[in-house]
Write a protein that holds these residues in place. Structure first.
Motif, PDB file in Angstrom:
ATOM      1  N   GLN A  18       0.826  -1.205   0.000  1.00 39.25           N
ATOM      2  CA  GLN A  18       0.000   0.000   0.000  1.00 39.25           C
ATOM      3  C   GLN A  18       0.861   1.256   0.000  1.00 39.25           C
ATOM      4  N   HIS A  19       1.934   1.254   0.813  1.00 38.78           N
ATOM      5  CA  HIS A  19       2.808   2.430   0.875  1.00 38.78           C
ATOM      6  C   HIS A  19       3.546   2.638  -0.446  1.00 38.78           C
ATOM      7  N   LEU A  20       4.020   1.571  -1.051  1.00 41.64           N
ATOM      8  CA  LEU A  20       4.720   1.699  -2.327  1.00 41.64           C
ATOM      9  C   LEU A  20       3.755   2.142  -3.436  1.00 41.64           C
ATOM     10  N   LYS A  21       2.538   1.652  -3.384  1.00 42.39           N
ATOM     11  CA  LYS A  21       1.538   2.044  -4.374  1.00 42.39           C
ATOM     12  C   LYS A  21       1.227   3.530  -4.252  1.00 42.39           C
ATOM     13  N   ALA A  22       1.126   4.014  -3.018  1.00 42.03           N
ATOM     14  CA  ALA A  22       0.854   5.433  -2.795  1.00 42.03           C
ATOM     15  C   ALA A  22       2.007   6.286  -3.319  1.00 42.03           C
ATOM     16  N   ALA A  24       4.112   5.459  -5.699  1.00 40.69           N
ATOM     17  CA  ALA A  24       4.106   5.386  -7.155  1.00 40.69           C
ATOM     18  C   ALA A  24       3.081   6.354  -7.744  1.00 40.69           C
ATOM     19  N   GLY A  25       2.025   6.635  -6.964  1.00 42.48           N
ATOM     20  CA  GLY A  25       0.982   7.522  -7.451  1.00 42.48           C
ATOM     21  C   GLY A  25       1.341   8.992  -7.377  1.00 42.48           C
ATOM     22  N   PHE A 158       9.939  -9.438  -2.404  1.00 40.94           N
ATOM     23  CA  PHE A 158       8.595  -8.974  -2.736  1.00 40.94           C
ATOM     24  C   PHE A 158       8.581  -7.462  -2.930  1.00 40.94           C
ATOM     25  N   VAL A 159       9.205  -6.731  -1.995  1.00 37.73           N
ATOM     26  CA  VAL A 159       9.228  -5.269  -2.071  1.00 37.73           C
ATOM     27  C   VAL A 159       9.927  -4.796  -3.339  1.00 37.73           C
ATOM     28  N   MET A 160      11.092  -5.365  -3.635  1.00 39.66           N
ATOM     29  CA  MET A 160      11.844  -4.935  -4.812  1.00 39.66           C
ATOM     30  C   MET A 160      11.096  -5.276  -6.103  1.00 39.66           C
ATOM     31  N   THR A 161      10.520  -6.470  -6.159  1.00 39.27           N
ATOM     32  CA  THR A 161       9.779  -6.875  -7.353  1.00 39.27           C
ATOM     33  C   THR A 161       8.563  -5.969  -7.560  1.00 39.27           C
ATOM     34  N   TYR A 162       7.858  -5.678  -6.477  1.00 38.56           N
ATOM     35  CA  TYR A 162       6.682  -4.807  -6.555  1.00 38.56           C
ATOM     36  C   TYR A 162       7.083  -3.397  -6.976  1.00 38.56           C
ATOM     37  N   GLY A 167       7.655   0.812 -11.406  1.00 37.64           N
ATOM     38  CA  GLY A 167       8.534   1.830 -11.956  1.00 37.64           C
ATOM     39  C   GLY A 167       9.218   2.696 -10.917  1.00 37.64           C
ATOM     40  N   ILE A 168       9.315   2.209  -9.682  1.00 37.85           N
ATOM     41  CA  ILE A 168       9.945   2.981  -8.601  1.00 37.85           C
ATOM     42  C   ILE A 168      11.002   2.118  -7.886  1.00 37.85           C
ATOM     43  N   PRO A 169      12.000   1.611  -8.624  1.00 42.92           N
ATOM     44  CA  PRO A 169      12.993   0.723  -8.007  1.00 42.92           C
ATOM     45  C   PRO A 169      13.753   1.368  -6.860  1.00 42.92           C
ATOM     46  N   TRP A 170      14.027   2.696  -6.952  1.00 45.56           N
ATOM     47  CA  TRP A 170      14.774   3.355  -5.878  1.00 45.56           C
ATOM     48  C   TRP A 170      13.980   3.380  -4.578  1.00 45.56           C
ATOM     49  N   ALA A 171      12.677   3.495  -4.691  1.00 41.57           N
ATOM     50  CA  ALA A 171      11.839   3.460  -3.493  1.00 41.57           C
ATOM     51  C   ALA A 171      11.927   2.092  -2.824  1.00 41.57           C
ATOM     52  N   GLY A 172      11.920   1.050  -3.648  1.00 39.96           N
ATOM     53  CA  GLY A 172      12.067  -0.296  -3.101  1.00 39.96           C
ATOM     54  C   GLY A 172      13.408  -0.475  -2.424  1.00 39.96           C
ATOM     55  N   LEU A 173      14.464   0.081  -3.011  1.00 41.41           N
ATOM     56  CA  LEU A 173      15.801  -0.045  -2.440  1.00 41.41           C
ATOM     57  C   LEU A 173      15.904   0.680  -1.095  1.00 41.41           C
ATOM     58  N   VAL A 174      15.327   1.880  -1.032  1.00 40.83           N
ATOM     59  CA  VAL A 174      15.333   2.638   0.224  1.00 40.83           C
ATOM     60  C   VAL A 174      14.589   1.875   1.311  1.00 40.83           C
TER      61      VAL A 174
END
Length: 237
Positions: A18-22, A24-25, A158-162, A167-174
């Motif tokens: 949910q946080h990553l989706k937000a 990305a938006g 899961f986080v990195m794949t999502y 389209g937000i790989p840096w967010a997943g890395l952080v």
């Protein structure tokens, strides 16, 4: 208890998504940075679930003469490798994930490699103990942490794949870095408890008349047997 941990883990997956989706938006980095403390909590809670080589790390620390500082370095090595392996799989081999992973969140080949290497360490520890040599290599603990951490973290994967799919790989890395801090905290507590257990056990056995050398030999052989047993269970099972 185990079922409760698995249920909580599912809640963690949904919350992270949910946080990553937000993010990305709206692309608001301040929003993402604000939830990084939650990432630390997620990592610490996730490390409490089955896996993460907690038992093997605790067994090694309890059965060796590694001091607390070295034990914490071993836990940091485990945490770093555990998270980094998942990041590398997601970033460098995402198209191969379905092939390299036997099932969601598991990497059988890496599990076998990890346990096999730890099994070799176990054989070395037993051989060293039987020869009466209790001197540890300077970086032995870190090597054990690295080998135990070769199994990738399923939550990080899961986080990195999502994140990559959004389209937000840096967010997943952080977020992965924040989770690594949480995992390190949990494993650090495991190391502390193992050191305290070892100190108490040594004191109790010495009160019963056992020599310091005898206690060290007993604990090291026990540690070696646990590592070898884990390796055999993974390879044969």
């Amino acid at each position: 208890m185990i079922q409760a941990l698995f249920d909580y883990q599912r809640e963690i997956y949904l919350a992270v998504a949910q946080h990553l989706k937000a993010f990305a938006g709206d692309g608001n980095w301040l929003t993402l940075l604000a939830v990084l403390p939650m990432g630390v909590v997620f990592g610490a809670a996730h490390a409490l679930t089955p896996g993460h080589s907690k038992t093997l790390l605790a067994a090694y620390i309890a059965g060796s003469q590694v001091k607390l500082a070295r034990g914490l370095l071993a836990s940091l090595a485990l945490s770093f490798t555990h998270i980094t392996m998942a990041v590398l799989i997601a970033v460098l081999a995402l198209p191969l994930v379905s092939i390299s992973l036997g099932s969601v969140g598991r990497a059988p080949a890496l599990e076998t490699l990890s346990r096999g290497l730890l099994g070799l360490i176990g054989v070395w520890i037993i051989w060293r103990a039987l020869r009466g040599r209790h001197h540890h290599h300077v970086h032995e603990g870190e090597a054990v942490g690295f080998m135990a951490g070769l199994i990738p973290c399923p939550l990080t994967l899961f986080v990195m794949t999502y994140a990559i799919s959004r389209g937000i790989p840096w967010a997943g890395l952080v977020f992965a870095v924040a989770m690594m801090v949480g995992v390190a905290i949990t494993l650090g507590i495991v190391v502390l408890l193992a050191v305290l257990f070892r100190s108490g056990s040594v004191a109790a056995l010495e009160r019963l008349g056992s020599s310091t050398a005898g206690v060290a030999t007993f604990l090291e052989i026990g540690t070696g047997l646990i590592l070898v047993g884990a390796a055999l269970h993974q390879i044969v099972g």
